[in-house]
Design an enzyme around this catalytic site. Structure first.
Site, PDB file in Angstrom:
ATOM      1  CD  GLU A 173     -20.813  95.754  74.110  1.00 20.94           C
ATOM      2  OE1 GLU A 173     -20.873  95.377  73.056  1.00 20.94           O
ATOM      3  OE2 GLU A 173     -20.120  95.428  74.978  1.00 20.94           O
TER       4      GLU A 173
ATOM      5  CG  ASP B 238     -19.654  94.154  66.762  1.00 22.81           C
ATOM      6  OD1 ASP B 238     -19.318  93.023  66.680  1.00 22.81           O
ATOM      7  OD2 ASP B 238     -20.817  94.546  67.058  1.00 22.81           O
TER       8      ASP B 238
END
Length: 396
Positions: free
Chosen positions: A149, A165
């Site tokens: 990210e 996740d």
């Protein structure tokens, strides 16, 4: 102040990760370029083709889309219901032992990479549907892939590795600062990849059920415990014993939360009454309250531990979330507790996060959404970055 918030993608219908949100700009520095080079190095030792994707939200317009290898922005076309295939946004990645450089535009987004097969992205009328491998019918479930990210804006570059996740194909991130120095994070210890899965298999209570394998038995990933609870892989009550003990303790003891390291005088005081934990300020006024959280709320830092991007509830909630995941709330009534030796010591804890941190070379990871509390996150940042790095590491 840099924080992380859990988010839901438009049309995705499932919690899919966490992105960076930014507070006040840094002091004046050299202007941040419109694009920053990202050098991707393939040290995986794997022979399959690598596919790279640069997806996100264009900060200047708020539009969702993808970037090509030169950093050029392409908006997603309208989607459908049911979702329609997205345009092929893949970029050819480096072969084993090689490097490829692409350019990162001013995005809040993700760099995906996959081995052997391209990822399957779809578009709904509300936007992009990203992979959700907790869903048995997701077309990406059998693909080995991962993502990083980042946010690039006027205040510089923030780039992280994430396991919020899932824990899957290992990689590290880095940045070359304006002074030429390079910093990196996200590397596993030698043997850390297999060591993590071996440790998870040995953890009783359903934690081994988080592991997903391919049709040939090859390990692909471990789902986060949030998804474990949502899919039934982990018992819904896996955190109940610890939460109940916390609620019992703070019925007679005060929990003091000092959420801002740079504002030690800002404190909130929590007490459980009538089954609700009420927080008061220095004047004794109730500023926010929390119902007793379940495992999903703890692991996802959402629902009953929702953390809005505000000045009071959000900072208190993220502190509670970190304390529950690390199981420090019983041992220390002053939070956040940043003494890592005391993390994950209770028998009831986030064992997924515990085992990830144990295998990281520098101990840093984003194993749950607010793992940045106490600066335990795997993040690099610079206000005037020369270059960024993504290194694909061996699955060993």
């Amino acid at each position: 102040m840099l924080t992380r918030i859990a988010f839901r993608l438009l049309g995705a219908g499932a919690l899919v990760g966490a992105l960076l949100t930014l507070g006040q700009p840094s002091p004046a520095r050299a202007a941040v370029p419109d694009t920053v080079p990202l050098k991707i190095t393939n040290n995986s030792g794997r022979g399959e083709p690598v596919y790279v994707y640069n997806l996100g939200t264009q900060l200047s317009s708020g539009r969702q889309g993808w970037a090509d290898a030169d950093g050029g922005f392409h908006a997603w076309p309208p989607g459908g219901n049911p979702p329609t295939p997205a345009p092929d946004a893949s970029i050819a990645g480096p072969a084993a032992g090689q490097s490829t450089t692409i350019r990162m535009p001013r995005f809040s987004g993700r760099i995906y990479f996959s081995y052997g097969r391209k990822l399957d992205f779809r578009l709904t009328t509300g936007g992009l549907v990203q992979p959700a491998v907790q869903n048995p019918s997701d077309p990406n479930r059998s693909i080995l892939f991962n993502w990083s990210e980042y946010t690039l804006n006027d205040s510089g570059l923030w780039l992280n590795s994430t396991q919020v996740d899932m824990f899957s194909a290992p990689y590290a991130v880095g940045v070359q600062r304006a002074d030429g120095a390079t910093v990196s994070t996200g590397h596993l210890k030698p043997g850390g990849y297999t060591g993590f899965f071996d440790a998870l298999r040995g953890q009783p209570g359903g934690w081994a059920n988080l592991i997903q394998t391919g049709s040939d038995g090859t390990v692909l990933r471990a789902l986060s415990p949030l998804y474990g609870v949502e899919t039934g892989a982990l018992p819904a009550g896996v955190m109940d014993d610890y939460v109940n003990r916390v609620w019992q303790k703070y019925a007679t003891t005060t929990l003091t939360v000092t959420p801002f390291a740079d504002r030690p005088g800002t404190k909130y005081y929590g007490r459980v009454s009538g089954g609700v934990m009420n927080f008061t300020d220095a004047a004794g006024a109730v500023v926010t309250s929390f119902q007793k959280p379940d495992a999903s709320s703890v692991f996802g830092c959402h629902r009953l531990l929702d953390a809005p991007n505000d000045a009071v509830r959000g900072p208190i909630s993220r502190t509670l979330c970190a304390g529950f995941n690390r199981s420090t709330l019983l041992a220390n009534p002053d939070q956040p507790d940043t003494t890592t030796a005391g993390f994950y010591q209770d028998a009831v804890t986030n064992h997924y996060a515990r085992k990830i941190h144990a295998q990281m070379a520098d101990g840093k990871a984003y194993a749950f959404a607010f793992d940045d509390v106490g600066h335990q996150e795997s993040l690099v940042h610079d206000g005037s970055p020369r270059q960024a790095y993504l290194t694909l590491d061996p699955l060993s």
